[in-house]
Design a protein around this motif. Structure first.
Motif, PDB file in Angstrom:
ATOM      1  N   GLN A 194       0.486  -1.234   0.042  1.00 53.83           N
ATOM      2  CA  GLN A 194       0.207  -0.433  -0.109  1.00 53.83           C
ATOM      3  C   GLN A 194       0.970   1.142   0.081  1.00 53.83           C
ATOM      4  O   GLN A 194       2.068   1.480   0.021  1.00 53.83           O
ATOM      5  N   VAL A 195       0.081   2.611  -0.564  1.00 56.16           N
ATOM      6  CA  VAL A 195       1.258   3.243  -0.626  1.00 56.16           C
ATOM      7  C   VAL A 195      -0.160   5.052  -0.784  1.00 56.16           C
ATOM      8  O   VAL A 195      -0.891   4.765  -0.659  1.00 56.16           O
ATOM      9  N   GLN A 196       0.308   5.851   0.234  1.00 55.37           N
ATOM     10  CA  GLN A 196       0.172   7.363   0.551  1.00 55.37           C
ATOM     11  C   GLN A 196       0.851   7.891   0.303  1.00 55.37           C
ATOM     12  O   GLN A 196       1.825   8.368  -0.524  1.00 55.37           O
ATOM     13  N   LEU A 197      -0.274   8.842  -0.615  1.00 57.52           N
ATOM     14  CA  LEU A 197      -0.134  10.035  -1.650  1.00 57.52           C
ATOM     15  C   LEU A 197       0.166  11.639  -0.606  1.00 57.52           C
ATOM     16  O   LEU A 197      -1.487  11.728  -0.019  1.00 57.52           O
ATOM     17  N   VAL A 198       0.476  12.240  -1.137  1.00 52.60           N
ATOM     18  CA  VAL A 198       0.220  14.181  -0.585  1.00 52.60           C
ATOM     19  C   VAL A 198       1.005  14.756  -1.473  1.00 52.60           C
ATOM     20  O   VAL A 198       1.723  15.383  -1.735  1.00 52.60           O
ATOM     21  N   GLU A 199       0.098  15.640  -1.936  1.00 49.95           N
ATOM     22  CA  GLU A 199       0.280  16.165  -3.192  1.00 49.95           C
ATOM     23  C   GLU A 199       0.413  18.021  -2.460  1.00 49.95           C
ATOM     24  O   GLU A 199       0.110  18.379  -1.244  1.00 49.95           O
ATOM     25  N   SER A 200       1.635  18.368  -2.819  1.00 51.52           N
ATOM     26  CA  SER A 200       2.012  20.196  -2.636  1.00 51.52           C
ATOM     27  C   SER A 200       2.139  20.706  -3.999  1.00 51.52           C
ATOM     28  O   SER A 200       2.705  19.870  -4.716  1.00 51.52           O
ATOM     29  N   GLY A 201       2.120  21.950  -3.807  1.00 54.76           N
ATOM     30  CA  GLY A 201       2.401  23.184  -4.279  1.00 54.76           C
ATOM     31  C   GLY A 201       1.018  23.716  -5.256  1.00 54.76           C
ATOM     32  O   GLY A 201       1.564  25.039  -5.755  1.00 54.76           O
ATOM     33  N   GLY A 202       0.803  23.775  -4.600  1.00 57.10           N
ATOM     34  CA  GLY A 202      -0.896  24.378  -5.169  1.00 57.10           C
ATOM     35  C   GLY A 202      -1.176  25.905  -5.268  1.00 57.10           C
ATOM     36  O   GLY A 202      -0.310  26.388  -4.027  1.00 57.10           O
ATOM     37  N   GLY A 203      -1.888  26.783  -5.436  1.00 59.59           N
ATOM     38  CA  GLY A 203      -2.452  27.946  -5.036  1.00 59.59           C
ATOM     39  C   GLY A 203      -2.748  28.375  -6.259  1.00 59.59           C
ATOM     40  O   GLY A 203      -3.646  28.326  -6.991  1.00 59.59           O
ATOM     41  N   TRP A 204      -1.889  30.278  -6.461  1.00 62.30           N
ATOM     42  CA  TRP A 204      -2.924  30.749  -7.167  1.00 62.30           C
ATOM     43  C   TRP A 204      -1.988  31.805  -8.124  1.00 62.30           C
ATOM     44  O   TRP A 204      -1.031  31.870  -7.469  1.00 62.30           O
ATOM     45  N   VAL A 205      -2.179  31.857  -9.411  1.00 59.51           N
ATOM     46  CA  VAL A 205      -1.264  32.279 -10.578  1.00 59.51           C
ATOM     47  C   VAL A 205      -1.493  32.856 -11.086  1.00 59.51           C
ATOM     48  O   VAL A 205      -2.878  32.638 -11.613  1.00 59.51           O
ATOM     49  N   GLN A 206      -1.623  33.711 -11.963  1.00 63.32           N
ATOM     50  CA  GLN A 206      -2.008  34.600 -12.853  1.00 63.32           C
ATOM     51  C   GLN A 206      -1.692  33.870 -14.141  1.00 63.32           C
ATOM     52  O   GLN A 206      -1.063  32.861 -14.558  1.00 63.32           O
ATOM     53  N   ALA A 207      -2.017  33.662 -15.372  1.00 59.27           N
ATOM     54  CA  ALA A 207      -2.681  33.681 -15.929  1.00 59.27           C
ATOM     55  C   ALA A 207      -1.052  33.795 -17.380  1.00 59.27           C
ATOM     56  O   ALA A 207      -0.397  34.952 -16.708  1.00 59.27           O
ATOM     57  N   GLY A 208      -0.379  32.441 -17.806  1.00 59.21           N
ATOM     58  CA  GLY A 208       0.597  32.113 -18.271  1.00 59.21           C
ATOM     59  C   GLY A 208       2.002  32.663 -17.259  1.00 59.21           C
ATOM     60  O   GLY A 208       2.871  32.001 -17.904  1.00 59.21           O
ATOM     61  N   GLY A 209       1.621  32.349 -15.942  1.00 60.09           N
ATOM     62  CA  GLY A 209       2.425  32.013 -14.684  1.00 60.09           C
ATOM     63  C   GLY A 209       2.217  29.996 -14.885  1.00 60.09           C
ATOM     64  O   GLY A 209       2.830  29.612 -15.662  1.00 60.09           O
ATOM     65  N   SER A 210       3.439  29.528 -13.741  1.00 59.40           N
ATOM     66  CA  SER A 210       3.704  28.941 -13.834  1.00 59.40           C
ATOM     67  C   SER A 210       3.643  28.171 -12.458  1.00 59.40           C
ATOM     68  O   SER A 210       3.908  29.218 -11.489  1.00 59.40           O
ATOM     69  N   LEU A 211       3.490  27.046 -11.987  1.00 59.32           N
ATOM     70  CA  LEU A 211       3.683  26.023 -10.624  1.00 59.32           C
ATOM     71  C   LEU A 211       4.031  25.215 -11.028  1.00 59.32           C
ATOM     72  O   LEU A 211       4.217  24.121 -11.863  1.00 59.32           O
ATOM     73  N   ARG A 212       4.704  24.118  -9.719  1.00 63.51           N
ATOM     74  CA  ARG A 212       5.035  23.056  -9.067  1.00 63.51           C
ATOM     75  C   ARG A 212       4.565  21.956  -8.501  1.00 63.51           C
ATOM     76  O   ARG A 212       4.615  22.273  -7.196  1.00 63.51           O
ATOM     77  N   LEU A 213       3.933  20.707  -9.487  1.00 63.15           N
ATOM     78  CA  LEU A 213       3.368  20.223  -7.991  1.00 63.15           C
ATOM     79  C   LEU A 213       4.094  19.293  -7.501  1.00 63.15           C
ATOM     80  O   LEU A 213       4.412  18.442  -8.561  1.00 63.15           O
ATOM     81  N   SER A 214       4.281  18.874  -6.279  1.00 59.87           N
ATOM     82  CA  SER A 214       4.719  17.909  -5.919  1.00 59.87           C
ATOM     83  C   SER A 214       4.201  16.594  -5.416  1.00 59.87           C
ATOM     84  O   SER A 214       2.962  16.766  -4.633  1.00 59.87           O
ATOM     85  N   CYS A 215       4.334  15.217  -5.576  1.00 57.95           N
ATOM     86  CA  CYS A 215       3.488  14.766  -5.167  1.00 57.95           C
ATOM     87  C   CYS A 215       4.110  13.619  -4.026  1.00 57.95           C
ATOM     88  O   CYS A 215       5.380  12.756  -4.716  1.00 57.95           O
ATOM     89  N   ALA A 216       4.709  13.121  -2.575  1.00 58.49           N
ATOM     90  CA  ALA A 216       5.175  12.928  -1.785  1.00 58.49           C
ATOM     91  C   ALA A 216       5.221  10.988  -1.691  1.00 58.49           C
ATOM     92  O   ALA A 216       3.425  11.111  -1.186  1.00 58.49           O
ATOM     93  N   ALA A 217       5.186   9.829  -2.202  1.00 59.50           N
ATOM     94  CA  ALA A 217       4.967   8.478  -1.159  1.00 59.50           C
ATOM     95  C   ALA A 217       5.436   8.411  -0.520  1.00 59.50           C
ATOM     96  O   ALA A 217       6.596   8.196  -0.124  1.00 59.50           O
ATOM     97  N   SER A 218       4.815   7.410   0.390  1.00 60.88           N
ATOM     98  CA  SER A 218       5.181   6.624   1.405  1.00 60.88           C
ATOM     99  C   SER A 218       5.696   5.301   1.100  1.00 60.88           C
ATOM    100  O   SER A 218       5.491   5.081  -0.168  1.00 60.88           O
ATOM    101  N   GLY A 219       6.362   4.630   2.020  1.00 64.24           N
ATOM    102  CA  GLY A 219       6.467   3.256   1.234  1.00 64.24           C
ATOM    103  C   GLY A 219       8.074   2.880   1.076  1.00 64.24           C
ATOM    104  O   GLY A 219       8.588   4.126   0.337  1.00 64.24           O
ATOM    105  N   ARG A 220       8.573   1.599   0.956  1.00 63.70           N
ATOM    106  CA  ARG A 220      10.305   1.921   0.770  1.00 63.70           C
ATOM    107  C   ARG A 220       9.729   1.182  -1.305  1.00 63.70           C
ATOM    108  O   ARG A 220      10.931   0.323  -2.253  1.00 63.70           O
TER     109      ARG A 220
END
Length: 123
Positions: A1-27
């Motif tokens: 089994q794996v657990q997933l946690v997203e981060s990096g969301g937010g507000w941005v103006q059109a034309g901008g950039s964002l970087r989302l991350s997803c951290a997974a538990s487990g080996r």
């Protein structure tokens, strides 16, 4: 089994950039194909991008091709969605998903999901 946690969301103006991350538990992160999906208010959850177990293959929705890039770092148990040239229609909650058996654009095959992170793009 794996657990997933997203981060990096937010507000941005059109034309901008964002970087989302997803951290997974487990080996055994490298044993999972990973996907990103999104859901806007009043709409069904839709496919954004997916990456295979060894990162040898990627697939993208037509709406994000050339603007979004999915990548993974199996040593850090992380999958990244780099989003450039964002548009107001990219506004949604973005979800990370994982599955051991399937590398697919179909949300029905993914067994594990994160809680989501909100992305808002203003015009």
């Amino acid at each position: 089994q794996v657990q997933l946690v997203e981060s990096g969301g937010g507000w941005v103006q059109a034309g901008g950039s964002l970087r989302l991350s997803c951290a997974a538990s487990g080996r055994t992160f490298s044993a999972y194909a990973m996907g990103w999906f999104r859901q806007a208010p009043g709409k069904e959850r839709e496919f954004v991008a997916a990456i295979s177990w060894s990162a040898g293959s990627t697939i993208y929705a037509d709406s994000v091709k050339g603007r979004f890039t999915i990548s993974r770092d199996n040593a850090k148990n992380t999958v990244i969605l780099q989003m450039n040239s964002l548009k107001p229609e990219d506004t949604a909650v973005y979800y990370c998903a994982a599955d051991r058996l399937n590398f697919s654009s179909s949300k029905r095959v993914y067994a594990y999901w994160g809680q989501g992170t909100q992305v808002t793009v203003s015009s």
